[in-house]
Design a protein around this motif. Structure first.
Motif, PDB file in Angstrom:
ATOM      1  N   PRO A  26       0.771  -1.245   0.000  1.00 39.78           N
ATOM      2  CA  PRO A  26       0.000   0.000   0.000  1.00 39.78           C
ATOM      3  C   PRO A  26       0.802   1.295   0.000  1.00 39.78           C
ATOM      4  O   PRO A  26       0.275   2.337  -0.390  1.00 39.78           O
ATOM      5  CB  PRO A  26      -0.825  -0.107   1.290  1.00 39.78           C
ATOM      6  CG  PRO A  26       0.019  -0.960   2.201  1.00 39.78           C
ATOM      7  CD  PRO A  26       0.716  -1.950   1.308  1.00 39.78           C
ATOM      8  N   ASN A  27       2.043   1.260   0.434  1.00 38.29           N
ATOM      9  CA  ASN A  27       2.761   2.520   0.657  1.00 38.29           C
ATOM     10  C   ASN A  27       4.026   2.553  -0.211  1.00 38.29           C
ATOM     11  O   ASN A  27       5.107   2.197   0.244  1.00 38.29           O
ATOM     12  CB  ASN A  27       3.108   2.676   2.134  1.00 38.29           C
ATOM     13  CG  ASN A  27       3.710   4.035   2.452  1.00 38.29           C
ATOM     14  OD1 ASN A  27       3.553   4.987   1.685  1.00 38.29           O
ATOM     15  ND2 ASN A  27       4.410   4.129   3.564  1.00 38.29           N
ATOM     16  N   ILE A  28       3.874   3.007  -1.449  1.00 39.79           N
ATOM     17  CA  ILE A  28       4.968   2.985  -2.419  1.00 39.79           C
ATOM     18  C   ILE A  28       5.110   4.348  -3.076  1.00 39.79           C
ATOM     19  O   ILE A  28       4.113   5.003  -3.411  1.00 39.79           O
ATOM     20  CB  ILE A  28       4.719   1.915  -3.503  1.00 39.79           C
ATOM     21  CG1 ILE A  28       4.895   0.510  -2.925  1.00 39.79           C
ATOM     22  CG2 ILE A  28       5.655   2.104  -4.698  1.00 39.79           C
ATOM     23  CD1 ILE A  28       4.608  -0.590  -3.917  1.00 39.79           C
ATOM     24  N   GLU A  29       6.362   4.795  -3.250  1.00 42.10           N
ATOM     25  CA  GLU A  29       6.631   5.931  -4.128  1.00 42.10           C
ATOM     26  C   GLU A  29       7.391   5.410  -5.340  1.00 42.10           C
ATOM     27  O   GLU A  29       8.310   4.599  -5.212  1.00 42.10           O
ATOM     28  CB  GLU A  29       7.410   7.035  -3.411  1.00 42.10           C
ATOM     29  CG  GLU A  29       8.813   6.671  -2.993  1.00 42.10           C
ATOM     30  CD  GLU A  29       9.582   7.865  -2.430  1.00 42.10           C
ATOM     31  OE1 GLU A  29       9.030   8.975  -2.389  1.00 42.10           O
ATOM     32  OE2 GLU A  29      10.754   7.670  -2.036  1.00 42.10           O
ATOM     33  N   VAL A  30       7.006   5.870  -6.515  1.00 42.13           N
ATOM     34  CA  VAL A  30       7.643   5.474  -7.767  1.00 42.13           C
ATOM     35  C   VAL A  30       8.424   6.665  -8.297  1.00 42.13           C
ATOM     36  O   VAL A  30       7.855   7.734  -8.541  1.00 42.13           O
ATOM     37  CB  VAL A  30       6.609   4.998  -8.807  1.00 42.13           C
ATOM     38  CG1 VAL A  30       7.295   4.610 -10.114  1.00 42.13           C
ATOM     39  CG2 VAL A  30       5.797   3.824  -8.253  1.00 42.13           C
ATOM     40  N   ILE A  31       9.728   6.490  -8.451  1.00 48.33           N
ATOM     41  CA  ILE A  31      10.617   7.571  -8.872  1.00 48.33           C
ATOM     42  C   ILE A  31      11.210   7.208 -10.230  1.00 48.33           C
ATOM     43  O   ILE A  31      11.934   6.213 -10.363  1.00 48.33           O
ATOM     44  CB  ILE A  31      11.753   7.785  -7.854  1.00 48.33           C
ATOM     45  CG1 ILE A  31      11.185   8.074  -6.469  1.00 48.33           C
ATOM     46  CG2 ILE A  31      12.683   8.901  -8.311  1.00 48.33           C
ATOM     47  CD1 ILE A  31      12.223   8.024  -5.355  1.00 48.33           C
ATOM     48  N   HIS A  48       2.211  11.213 -14.728  1.00 51.10           N
ATOM     49  CA  HIS A  48       2.920  12.243 -13.979  1.00 51.10           C
ATOM     50  C   HIS A  48       2.311  12.528 -12.604  1.00 51.10           C
ATOM     51  O   HIS A  48       3.037  12.831 -11.649  1.00 51.10           O
ATOM     52  CB  HIS A  48       2.987  13.529 -14.800  1.00 51.10           C
ATOM     53  CG  HIS A  48       4.075  13.518 -15.826  1.00 51.10           C
ATOM     54  ND1 HIS A  48       4.384  14.613 -16.609  1.00 51.10           N
ATOM     55  CD2 HIS A  48       4.927  12.533 -16.216  1.00 51.10           C
ATOM     56  CE1 HIS A  48       5.381  14.313 -17.422  1.00 51.10           C
ATOM     57  NE2 HIS A  48       5.725  13.054 -17.207  1.00 51.10           N
ATOM     58  N   GLN A  49       1.000  12.429 -12.475  1.00 51.14           N
ATOM     59  CA  GLN A  49       0.370  12.727 -11.186  1.00 51.14           C
ATOM     60  C   GLN A  49       0.529  11.589 -10.181  1.00 51.14           C
ATOM     61  O   GLN A  49       0.225  11.755  -8.992  1.00 51.14           O
ATOM     62  CB  GLN A  49      -1.109  13.037 -11.375  1.00 51.14           C
ATOM     63  CG  GLN A  49      -1.929  11.896 -11.960  1.00 51.14           C
ATOM     64  CD  GLN A  49      -3.386  12.284 -12.154  1.00 51.14           C
ATOM     65  OE1 GLN A  49      -3.923  13.092 -11.396  1.00 51.14           O
ATOM     66  NE2 GLN A  49      -4.018  11.722 -13.174  1.00 51.14           N
ATOM     67  N   HIS A  50       1.046  10.436 -10.638  1.00 53.52           N
ATOM     68  CA  HIS A  50       1.182   9.269  -9.762  1.00 53.52           C
ATOM     69  C   HIS A  50       2.632   8.926  -9.439  1.00 53.52           C
ATOM     70  O   HIS A  50       2.878   8.033  -8.623  1.00 53.52           O
ATOM     71  CB  HIS A  50       0.527   8.052 -10.409  1.00 53.52           C
ATOM     72  CG  HIS A  50      -0.900   8.255 -10.788  1.00 53.52           C
ATOM     73  ND1 HIS A  50      -1.902   8.436  -9.850  1.00 53.52           N
ATOM     74  CD2 HIS A  50      -1.503   8.331 -12.010  1.00 53.52           C
ATOM     75  CE1 HIS A  50      -3.060   8.598 -10.469  1.00 53.52           C
ATOM     76  NE2 HIS A  50      -2.842   8.543 -11.777  1.00 53.52           N
ATOM     77  N   ILE A  51       3.581   9.608 -10.065  1.00 56.97           N
ATOM     78  CA  ILE A  51       4.996   9.281  -9.884  1.00 56.97           C
ATOM     79  C   ILE A  51       5.793  10.555  -9.623  1.00 56.97           C
ATOM     80  O   ILE A  51       5.300  11.675  -9.817  1.00 56.97           O
ATOM     81  CB  ILE A  51       5.574   8.559 -11.132  1.00 56.97           C
ATOM     82  CG1 ILE A  51       5.570   9.517 -12.345  1.00 56.97           C
ATOM     83  CG2 ILE A  51       4.805   7.287 -11.441  1.00 56.97           C
ATOM     84  CD1 ILE A  51       6.233   8.941 -13.609  1.00 56.97           C
ATOM     85  N   HIS A  52       7.027  10.370  -9.166  1.00 55.91           N
ATOM     86  CA  HIS A  52       7.994  11.464  -9.114  1.00 55.91           C
ATOM     87  C   HIS A  52       8.852  11.347 -10.372  1.00 55.91           C
ATOM     88  O   HIS A  52       9.631  10.405 -10.508  1.00 55.91           O
ATOM     89  CB  HIS A  52       8.868  11.366  -7.863  1.00 55.91           C
ATOM     90  CG  HIS A  52       8.108  11.416  -6.581  1.00 55.91           C
ATOM     91  ND1 HIS A  52       7.489  12.558  -6.114  1.00 55.91           N
ATOM     92  CD2 HIS A  52       7.861  10.459  -5.655  1.00 55.91           C
ATOM     93  CE1 HIS A  52       6.897  12.301  -4.964  1.00 55.91           C
ATOM     94  NE2 HIS A  52       7.106  11.026  -4.662  1.00 55.91           N
ATOM     95  N   TYR A  53       8.687  12.298 -11.279  1.00 54.05           N
ATOM     96  CA  TYR A  53       9.407  12.281 -12.547  1.00 54.05           C
ATOM     97  C   TYR A  53      10.503  13.340 -12.490  1.00 54.05           C
ATOM     98  O   TYR A  53      10.223  14.530 -12.373  1.00 54.05           O
ATOM     99  CB  TYR A  53       8.451  12.550 -13.706  1.00 54.05           C
ATOM    100  CG  TYR A  53       9.102  12.572 -15.068  1.00 54.05           C
ATOM    101  CD1 TYR A  53       9.565  11.407 -15.662  1.00 54.05           C
ATOM    102  CD2 TYR A  53       9.245  13.776 -15.772  1.00 54.05           C
ATOM    103  CE1 TYR A  53      10.146  11.424 -16.926  1.00 54.05           C
ATOM    104  CE2 TYR A  53       9.821  13.804 -17.024  1.00 54.05           C
ATOM    105  CZ  TYR A  53      10.281  12.629 -17.591  1.00 54.05           C
ATOM    106  OH  TYR A  53      10.861  12.645 -18.834  1.00 54.05           O
ATOM    107  N   ILE A  54      11.765  12.889 -12.543  1.00 48.24           N
ATOM    108  CA  ILE A  54      12.896  13.797 -12.357  1.00 48.24           C
ATOM    109  C   ILE A  54      13.827  13.678 -13.555  1.00 48.24           C
ATOM    110  O   ILE A  54      14.306  12.593 -13.888  1.00 48.24           O
ATOM    111  CB  ILE A  54      13.666  13.448 -11.060  1.00 48.24           C
ATOM    112  CG1 ILE A  54      12.727  13.514  -9.855  1.00 48.24           C
ATOM    113  CG2 ILE A  54      14.854  14.391 -10.876  1.00 48.24           C
ATOM    114  CD1 ILE A  54      13.335  12.990  -8.574  1.00 48.24           C
TER     115      ILE A  54
END
Length: 234
Positions: A26-31, A48-54
């Protein structure tokens, strides 16, 4: 829990991202670290609204991974190549294992798919009967699929990060440093990653350079690995 996806001109990127977002944990960040791509960025617009795009200047996968691990906030970090996929329970299963074993790093079995996403073979992970045989294997090859790895977030910085001078074998060299530091390298005999083999992959296009790097790393670490293997049960 953080999933870092290095991205450079890969036409499969959205499949990798979707598999990260489809995790049951349940607790994931996608980079996603865009390493200076010049094409296929539009495939990520819906995400883009669901991930950290760098974005960053092109420096190779090692530099993208180092950057991604630096900005990650999870207790654990997993690496997913932009042309591979995680199975939906990958993070939940491996995180539970890491917690149970109090592990700093683990890798898993994996399946293989083709360019169309069809599974072509299963259970392709290398297996070893003893810690000694596992360590000895590193003297001539890399027995660990990097996209099956999960590690404690701070471990990479403690080991000095991926070697950015190695264009293709930075993972192999880092796993050797893990072993030489005395850290237990745990294995989960479950196929939790689907690894894509296709004509455009780096191991196909850059094999001569890869072989050169492998030989250099083997020459640098072989004696140390042999000494280490003698100190563990045979």
């Amino acid at each position: 829990m953080s999933i870092v996806i290095p991205f450079y001109n890969c036409p499969y990127i959205e499949q990798a991202v979707q598999s990260a977002l489809d995790q049951t944990y349940p607790n994931i960040e996608v980079i996603v670290i865009d390493d200076g791509s010049t094409m296929h960025q539009e495939r990520l617009i819906p995400y883009h609204q669901h991930i950290h795009y760098i974005g960053k200047g092109n420096g190779g996968t090692a530099s993208a991974m180092n950057y991604g691990f630096q900005v990650a906030s999870g207790k654990y970090v997993a690496w997913l190549s932009s042309d591979d996929r995680f199975v939906p329970h990958k993070i939940a299963y491996q995180t539970a294992f890491m917690e149970q074993m109090n592990a700093q790093i683990s890798h898993t079995n994996f399946d293989i798919m083709n360019e169309y996403g069809h599974i072509t073979s299963v259970d392709e992970g290398m297996k070893f009967g003893t810690a000694r045989s596992f360590i000895d294997s590193f003297r001539s090859m890399c027995p660990v699929n990097g996209c099956t790895i999960m590690m404690r977030r701070g471990l990479l910085s403690e080991l000095g990060g991926f070697n950015e001078g190695l264009r293709y074998t930075h993972d192999y060299e880092l796993w050797i440093r893990v072993l030489l530091s005395g850290i237990d390298f745990h294995y989960i005999n479950q196929p939790l990653t689907v690894y894509r083999r296709h004509s455009g992959m780096g191991t196909v296009r850059h094999m001569p350079a890869i072989q050169q790097e492998l030989a250099m790393i083997s020459a640098q670490y072989s004696a140390m690995l042999h000494h280490l293997s003698l100190s563990v049960p045979g």
